[in-house]
Structures are given as structure tokens and as C-alpha cells.
Design a protein around this motif. Structure first.
Motif, PDB file in Angstrom:
ATOM      1  N   ALA A   1      35.169  46.994  38.237  1.00  0.00           N
ATOM      2  CA  ALA A   1      35.446  45.559  38.349  1.00  0.00           C
ATOM      3  C   ALA A   1      35.385  45.111  39.809  1.00  0.00           C
ATOM      4  O   ALA A   1      34.880  44.020  40.118  1.00  0.00           O
ATOM      5  N   TYR A   2      35.912  45.957  40.712  1.00  0.00           N
ATOM      6  CA  TYR A   2      35.860  45.612  42.133  1.00  0.00           C
ATOM      7  C   TYR A   2      34.408  45.463  42.585  1.00  0.00           C
ATOM      8  O   TYR A   2      34.059  44.494  43.278  1.00  0.00           O
ATOM      9  N   GLN A   3      33.543  46.393  42.195  1.00  0.00           N
ATOM     10  CA  GLN A   3      32.152  46.313  42.629  1.00  0.00           C
ATOM     11  C   GLN A   3      31.417  45.150  41.966  1.00  0.00           C
ATOM     12  O   GLN A   3      30.540  44.541  42.591  1.00  0.00           O
ATOM     13  N   TYR A   4      31.773  44.817  40.741  1.00  0.00           N
ATOM     14  CA  TYR A   4      31.178  43.621  40.142  1.00  0.00           C
ATOM     15  C   TYR A   4      31.676  42.362  40.863  1.00  0.00           C
ATOM     16  O   TYR A   4      30.929  41.370  40.988  1.00  0.00           O
ATOM     17  N   TRP A   5      32.923  42.378  41.335  1.00  0.00           N
ATOM     18  CA  TRP A   5      33.393  41.257  42.155  1.00  0.00           C
ATOM     19  C   TRP A   5      32.568  41.150  43.435  1.00  0.00           C
ATOM     20  O   TRP A   5      32.171  40.039  43.836  1.00  0.00           O
TER      21      TRP A   5
ATOM     22  N   GLN B   1      48.857  49.120  39.546  1.00  0.00           N
ATOM     23  CA  GLN B   1      48.964  47.739  39.080  1.00  0.00           C
ATOM     24  C   GLN B   1      48.952  46.745  40.228  1.00  0.00           C
ATOM     25  O   GLN B   1      48.384  45.649  40.096  1.00  0.00           O
ATOM     26  N   ALA B   2      49.524  47.089  41.362  1.00  0.00           N
ATOM     27  CA  ALA B   2      49.536  46.156  42.488  1.00  0.00           C
ATOM     28  C   ALA B   2      48.123  45.899  43.006  1.00  0.00           C
ATOM     29  O   ALA B   2      47.788  44.770  43.393  1.00  0.00           O
ATOM     30  N   ALA B   3      47.270  46.923  43.012  1.00  0.00           N
ATOM     31  CA  ALA B   3      45.874  46.725  43.411  1.00  0.00           C
ATOM     32  C   ALA B   3      45.183  45.784  42.434  1.00  0.00           C
ATOM     33  O   ALA B   3      44.391  44.913  42.837  1.00  0.00           O
ATOM     34  N   ASP B   4      45.472  45.945  41.163  1.00  0.00           N
ATOM     35  CA  ASP B   4      44.916  45.080  40.125  1.00  0.00           C
ATOM     36  C   ASP B   4      45.340  43.634  40.362  1.00  0.00           C
ATOM     37  O   ASP B   4      44.503  42.710  40.323  1.00  0.00           O
ATOM     38  N   TRP B   5      46.614  43.425  40.622  1.00  0.00           N
ATOM     39  CA  TRP B   5      47.112  42.067  40.880  1.00  0.00           C
ATOM     40  C   TRP B   5      46.491  41.486  42.149  1.00  0.00           C
ATOM     41  O   TRP B   5      46.169  40.297  42.208  1.00  0.00           O
ATOM     42  N   ALA B   6      46.331  42.340  43.171  1.00  0.00           N
ATOM     43  CA  ALA B   6      45.781  41.870  44.445  1.00  0.00           C
ATOM     44  C   ALA B   6      44.343  41.392  44.281  1.00  0.00           C
ATOM     45  O   ALA B   6      43.945  40.372  44.851  1.00  0.00           O
ATOM     46  N   LEU B   7      43.560  42.123  43.496  1.00  0.00           N
ATOM     47  CA  LEU B   7      42.180  41.685  43.260  1.00  0.00           C
ATOM     48  C   LEU B   7      42.154  40.426  42.405  1.00  0.00           C
ATOM     49  O   LEU B   7      41.337  39.526  42.644  1.00  0.00           O
ATOM     50  N   LEU B   8      43.038  40.329  41.425  1.00  0.00           N
ATOM     51  CA  LEU B   8      43.117  39.097  40.642  1.00  0.00           C
ATOM     52  C   LEU B   8      43.465  37.901  41.527  1.00  0.00           C
ATOM     53  O   LEU B   8      42.870  36.822  41.399  1.00  0.00           O
TER      54      LEU B   8
ATOM     55  N   THR C   1      46.791  28.062  40.796  1.00  0.00           N
ATOM     56  CA  THR C   1      48.048  28.434  40.142  1.00  0.00           C
ATOM     57  C   THR C   1      48.052  29.918  39.797  1.00  0.00           C
ATOM     58  O   THR C   1      49.054  30.623  40.005  1.00  0.00           O
ATOM     59  N   ASP C   2      46.930  30.423  39.281  1.00  0.00           N
ATOM     60  CA  ASP C   2      46.841  31.847  38.956  1.00  0.00           C
ATOM     61  C   ASP C   2      46.862  32.703  40.221  1.00  0.00           C
ATOM     62  O   ASP C   2      47.402  33.814  40.215  1.00  0.00           O
ATOM     63  N   ALA C   3      46.272  32.193  41.302  1.00  0.00           N
ATOM     64  CA  ALA C   3      46.322  32.928  42.570  1.00  0.00           C
ATOM     65  C   ALA C   3      47.767  33.092  43.032  1.00  0.00           C
ATOM     66  O   ALA C   3      48.167  34.166  43.502  1.00  0.00           O
TER      67      ALA C   3
ATOM     68  N   LEU D   1      41.666  48.092  51.832  1.00  0.00           N
ATOM     69  CA  LEU D   1      40.966  47.152  50.953  1.00  0.00           C
ATOM     70  C   LEU D   1      41.870  45.990  50.581  1.00  0.00           C
ATOM     71  O   LEU D   1      41.425  44.850  50.460  1.00  0.00           O
ATOM     72  N   PHE D   2      43.137  46.299  50.366  1.00  0.00           N
ATOM     73  CA  PHE D   2      44.140  45.283  50.032  1.00  0.00           C
ATOM     74  C   PHE D   2      45.408  45.599  50.796  1.00  0.00           C
ATOM     75  O   PHE D   2      45.848  46.755  50.821  1.00  0.00           O
ATOM     76  N   ARG D   3      45.985  44.579  51.418  1.00  0.00           N
ATOM     77  CA  ARG D   3      47.281  44.767  52.074  1.00  0.00           C
ATOM     78  C   ARG D   3      48.129  43.512  51.897  1.00  0.00           C
ATOM     79  O   ARG D   3      47.617  42.432  51.568  1.00  0.00           O
ATOM     80  N   LEU D   4      49.418  43.682  52.097  1.00  0.00           N
ATOM     81  CA  LEU D   4      50.364  42.613  51.823  1.00  0.00           C
ATOM     82  C   LEU D   4      50.065  41.353  52.626  1.00  0.00           C
ATOM     83  O   LEU D   4      50.223  40.236  52.121  1.00  0.00           O
ATOM     84  N   GLY D   5      49.649  41.518  53.892  1.00  0.00           N
ATOM     85  CA  GLY D   5      49.394  40.349  54.724  1.00  0.00           C
ATOM     86  C   GLY D   5      48.418  39.376  54.082  1.00  0.00           C
ATOM     87  O   GLY D   5      48.594  38.148  54.163  1.00  0.00           O
ATOM     88  N   GLU D   6      47.380  39.889  53.439  1.00  0.00           N
ATOM     89  CA  GLU D   6      46.424  39.012  52.757  1.00  0.00           C
ATOM     90  C   GLU D   6      47.094  38.251  51.625  1.00  0.00           C
ATOM     91  O   GLU D   6      46.801  37.064  51.407  1.00  0.00           O
TER      92      GLU D   6
END
Length: 529
Positions: free
Chosen positions: A164-168, A227-234, A251-253, A402-407
Motif C-alpha cells: 500500500a505504501y508503494q502504491y501511495w 498499527q501506528a505506521a498504518d495510521w500515519a500513512l492514512l 477531518t479524516d486526517a 519514513l514516519f515520525r511524530l513531528g509530521e
């Protein structure tokens, strides 16, 4: 733990050579096969999963000189190096002095469908999707007797996340790529093209579907998705939804950024330590990283590229001060707008993020002269205690976040400003001030109000050269238009606007020729939709 994962990835690269397919990679689906013996044990299955992850950190299966991709130099075929180039070089943040094929086209926003770097990134993303599909096919019908059902569930969800990440990535950059999954027929028919809005729905549905099957946040091994990585990409997906689909999903973001923020992460106390060789240790901020180890996962991309390409022998302290005594390639540096975001004279700023910039000439009159331009020496192969990793030469052990809290703080704040519900302005401002308080070491940089233009600038201050800028400028409507001009935009020293079609990269011409189901993105010639 990082060493342990690195060894698993290395073993997987050596064992699972049947994943590689080189020159046939520009045609998909790729006829990859996996020996079923690999999946006869729990250890073998985990090594197969590690190969899916390893497609991020390795260029090939036999060291830094090998590549899973055909038609591109192995040293430039790493995912992060390719992704960084296409996200940073066309923007106001970075410009490269090198004359390597494809670089100047990115510097000047003048690429065509034959650009070798665009072709390489497209194929690298397709490759990881193909490896993930192969893993999912094999584990659907073959499960080792010593592999627990819980582990198998996690492994399959992680492979789907990486796909999913690569399709994104393909959706964000190329818009309308070909589509294959584990159920697609291999080899007999060319894959169909999927439109951007439909691909958005697919990525969203995959991320929502796998959420319960992923390990709970902060419970998986370092460098593996949870799950947190999943939420971060969402959250990232929804922030850009209007670009992808025409429909705002702020709103979803807010919803998914809030899930990450509430998952127990906190900011790394010192900003610079996020980008050092021991950033795998005591790091409360990184949600998912690409892992590198200078002894076990060598290649000339990744953070080896990010460290060495931004310094040369004239950097204060020399390359040894950045943990790469044999390196310093003198390529990438900042265009003048980036340091100016920290004030008229960034050298007097109390913002610690600005202190990772090295003083030099602001303006760049000769693109090929590395001495011109501010050096963005943000990534380092030094440990946070000032020591150099053992066996240091040119390769880096620095992991890439790839994902961190600051973002996620920045996503929340921007989504509130864009009218999303479920958040509030006071909380948004407090999250921005958390970032600024880390940067300043106190509350002197706190703000009492925020605007969308401020957020765009703050994202640059916090996330510069982490691969966000092109996507950010497009979301704010400032990438191609005349509303924002920066030096060398469009290939002229003073900058100029460019055609809006550059908001999407072209489908590589090689794939257009080989797959008659594909039509080219507008502006790049040929048949378009």
C-alpha cells in the motif's frame, strides 16, 4: 534489535535471489517465483518477509554493486535515493551539482518520459509491490508448521502495508500506474491501468482492512510496521486527498493523526539526534524507519547518499566529522529560500534546526559549483555521543524515518486550518509549539496563532530534505504556478513558472511501449486520458 533485523534482511537477500529479475522489470507483472522451501519453516518465512522490507534498504542481492533493476546504475537504484531526488530536487529546498543522467531535468523541472531516475523509481516501487505480492501468494496456501497463526497474520498485514505504501508513492508521483495484486494472473496478460482516484480508494481500503491484523503500536520489532505506521500513512493520505481525488478529507486526517499522537510517542529531545547513526536507540519519535547498517546493508543510496551528497572535503571538520572519513561527494545543497525561512540571517537563529545548515554563499549562479549554496548537513553517521561507528568509511548506519511524530503534529495543525472537524485550534497551536520548543530549547519561539502559509514554512523548517517538499508545494498550489518562484525553477537563474502538467510525473516511456493498456499522463506526448 537494529543489528538483528539487519542480519535477517541480509540473509533474506542472499537466500531469496529468485525475487530478482533485472532487465525484465520494466514490464509488469514480473514473473517472479519463490521456492516453497523458504516457507517450510517459521525462520524462512520471516526471511521472506525481510526481503519485502529489504527492497527499501538494498539495491540487490549481492552487495552494493548489484541491483534488482535493469537499465540503471546500481548505486543510484536505491529506493530512498531515487525518491529523495524526485521529491527534493525540483523544489525550493535542494539542487544538485552533478551532471549525472536525469539530474538536471529534476533540478529545472524539465523532465520527459525517458528520464532514467523517474524510470528507476517507478520500477523500484513496482519491484517492491511484486515482492509483496509474491509473499502474499505463497503465504496464502503455505504456512510453516512452527509458525504461529498470530505471526502469520502480522506478516501478511505488513506485506500488504508495504505494498500500500508503494502504491501511495506511485499514486502521488505518477498518478495512474498499472495495477497488480496477489490475485493477478502472472505473465499471460499485461496489467490494466488504474486511475488515481480509484487507486486512492484501494490504498485507503487496504490500510483500513489490515489495521486489526497489524501488531499494536510500539509492540513490533524495530523497523517493522505496526498499527501506528498504518495510521500515519492514512493521515498523510487524507491530508493530500483533495489533490488525489478532488475531495477534501481533512477531518479524516485529524482522526488518524490523533490516533498516532495518542499512541505513546514523544519528540526526540534533541532534533539533530533524529538523524544520527544511533537513532535506533532511545528514539521515542520514529514510528517506522528504513534501517541501514554500514556493515550489513551497504549501498550507495539511502542515508549513505544523504550524508555524503550534502558534504565535501571543505565542510568544517571534513567528512570525518560526519562519520564518513572516506566520503563527502559534494552534490546536494539548499537553494536560497530554505535558509531564509529561519530569518534574514539563519546563522543568528536560535532554532536548532537551522544550526544543521552550514554557512556558505546563499545564491547559486553556477549550478555545477557545490561551493555555492548553503550545505544541508542534516544527516550524519556520527553517534549522538560524538563517537564514530566501528568500521566507518563511506557507508552510513543512520536509519531514515519514513514516519515520525513531528509530521503528525503538522498534519493535525494543517487539517484543522483546512476546516477539518474533530480537532481544535488551541491543540493545533500547542503541537506546533512542541516542535518549536524542541528547536529553540525554550518557549522563545512559541506562536499564538497559525495560518496555512505559516504551516507550509514550518513544514520546511521541521522536515527539510526528508522527502516531503514536492508533495507539500503541490498541495498548497505553489509547485508549478507563478505565485511562488524560486531560483532555477524552470531552468532560469531567477526562476519562472512551468506547465501544470509537471504536477504529475510521466509514466516511463518504456512501460508505455511494453504495455498497450497504459496511456500517458497529459503533457508528455502520446495518447492521454
Amino acid at each position: 534489535m537494529k543489528k538483528h533485523i539487519s542480519y535477517i534482511i541480509l540473509a533474506a537477500a542472499l537466500v531469496l535471489t529468485t525475487f530478482s529479475c533485472n532487465k525484465d522489470l520494466n514490464r509488469i507483472p514480473i514473473n517472479t517465483t519463490i521456492s516453497q522451501n523458504v516457507f517450510s519453516t517459521a525462520a524462512g518465512t520471516k526471511e521472506a518477509l525481510a526481503k519485502v522490507y529489504g527492497a527499501f534498504a538494498l539495491t540487490g542481492s549481492s552487495g552494493s554493486g548489484s541491483s534488482d533493476l535493469g537499465g540503471i546504475d546500481a548505486g543510484t537504484s536505491d529506493f530512498l535515493r531515487l525518491y529523495w531526488n524526485v521529491q527534493e530536487l525540483p523544489t525550493d529546498e535542494s539542487i544538485c551539482a552533478w551532471g549525472d543522467p536525469g539530474i538536471s531535468d529534476l533540478n529545472f523541472i524539465s523532465w520527459t518520459s525517458g528520464n532514467i531516475l523517474l524510470n528507476g523509481l517507478y520500477n523500484r516501487s513496482v519491484y517492491q509491490i511484486t515482492v509483496a505480492n509474491s509473499f502474499l501468494r505463497a503465504t496464502a496456501t503455505n504456512a510453516a508448521s512452527d509458525l504461529s497463526s498470530s505471526d502469520l497474520k502480522h506478516y501478511r498485514a505488513e506485506a500488504r502495508f508495504l505494498r500500500a505504501y508503494q502504491y501511495w508513492v506511485l499514486m502521488d508521483l505518477f498518478g495512474n500506474p498499472p495495477f497488480v495484486d496477489e490475485n493477478s494472473t502472472i505473465g499471460s496478460t499485461a496489467p490494466k491501468q488504474i486511475m488515481r482516484a480509484d487507486l486512492f480508494k484501494y490504498v485507503e481500503s487496504e490500510l483500513l482492512a489490515i489495521e486489526p491484523d497489524l501488531a499494536a503500536s510500539k509492540t513490533n520489532e524495530y523497523g517493522r510496521a505496526d498499527q501506528a505506521a498504518d495510521w500515519a500513512l492514512l493521515a498523510r493520505l487524507y491530508l493530500n486527498a483533495k489533490v488525489y481525488t478532488g475531495t477534501d478529507r481533512s477531518t479524516d486526517a485529524i482522526t488518524y493523526a490523533s490516533k498516532v499522537i495518542g499512541a505513546g510517542y514523544s519528540l526526540m529531545p534533541k532534533y539533530k539526534n533524529l538523524f544520527m547513526a544511533d537513532n535506533n536507540k532511545n528514539n521515542p519519535e520514529t514510528i517506522l524507519s528504513i534501517n541501514y547498517d554500514l556493515n550489513q546493508t551497504q549501498n550507495y543510496g539511502g542515508t549513505t547518499f544523504l550524508v555524503n551528497s550534502c558534504i565535501d572535503g571543505n565542510i568544517p571538520g571534513g567528512p570525518s566529522a560526519y562519520g564518513v572519513p572516506g566520503g563527502g561527494w559534494g552534490g546536494n545543497r539548499a537553494r536560497s529560500p530554505l535558509p531564509k525561512l529561519f530569518g534574514a540571517d539563519y546563522t543568528t537563529s536560535n532554532d536548532s534546526r537551522a544550526k544543521l545548515l552550514q554557512e556558505n554563499v546563499y545564491d547559486i549562479s553556477a549550478v555545477a559549483t557545490f561551493a555555492q549554496g548553503i550545505k544541508t548537513a542534516k544527516f550524519s553517521n556520527m553517534n549522538s555521543d560524538g563517537t564514530t561507528p566501528a568500521n566507518a568509511s563511506v557507508f552510513a548506519s543512520t536509519d531514515f524515518p519514513l514516519f515520525r511524530l513531528g509530521e503528525q503534529y503538522l498534519i493535525y495543525a494543517e487539517a484543522v486550518l483546512r476546516g477539518g472537524t474533530g480537532g481544535d485550534m488551541a491543540t493545533a497551536i500547542s503541537y506546533i509549539n512542541k516542535l518549536r520548543e524542541r528547536a529553540y530549547g525554550n518557549t522563545s519561539g512559541d506562536v499564538t496563532s497559525i495560518t496555512l502559509p505559516f504551516i507550509l514554512d514550518e513544514r520546511a523548517r521541521e522536515l527539510y530534505i526528508e522527502g516531503f517538499r514536492r508533495t507539500d508545494l503541490i498541495r498548497f498550489g505553489e509547485f508549478t504556478t507563478s505565485t511562488y518562484i524560486w531560483p532555477w525553477k524552470g531552468g532560469t537563474p531567477g526562476g519562472k513558472s512551468v506547465g501544470d502538467y509537471y504536477n504529475l510525473y510521466p509514466i516511463p516511456s518504456s512501460d508505455i511501449v511494453n504495455n498497450t493498456n497504459l496511456v500517458q499522463n497529459p503533457g508528455y506526448g502520446g495518447t492521454t486520458k
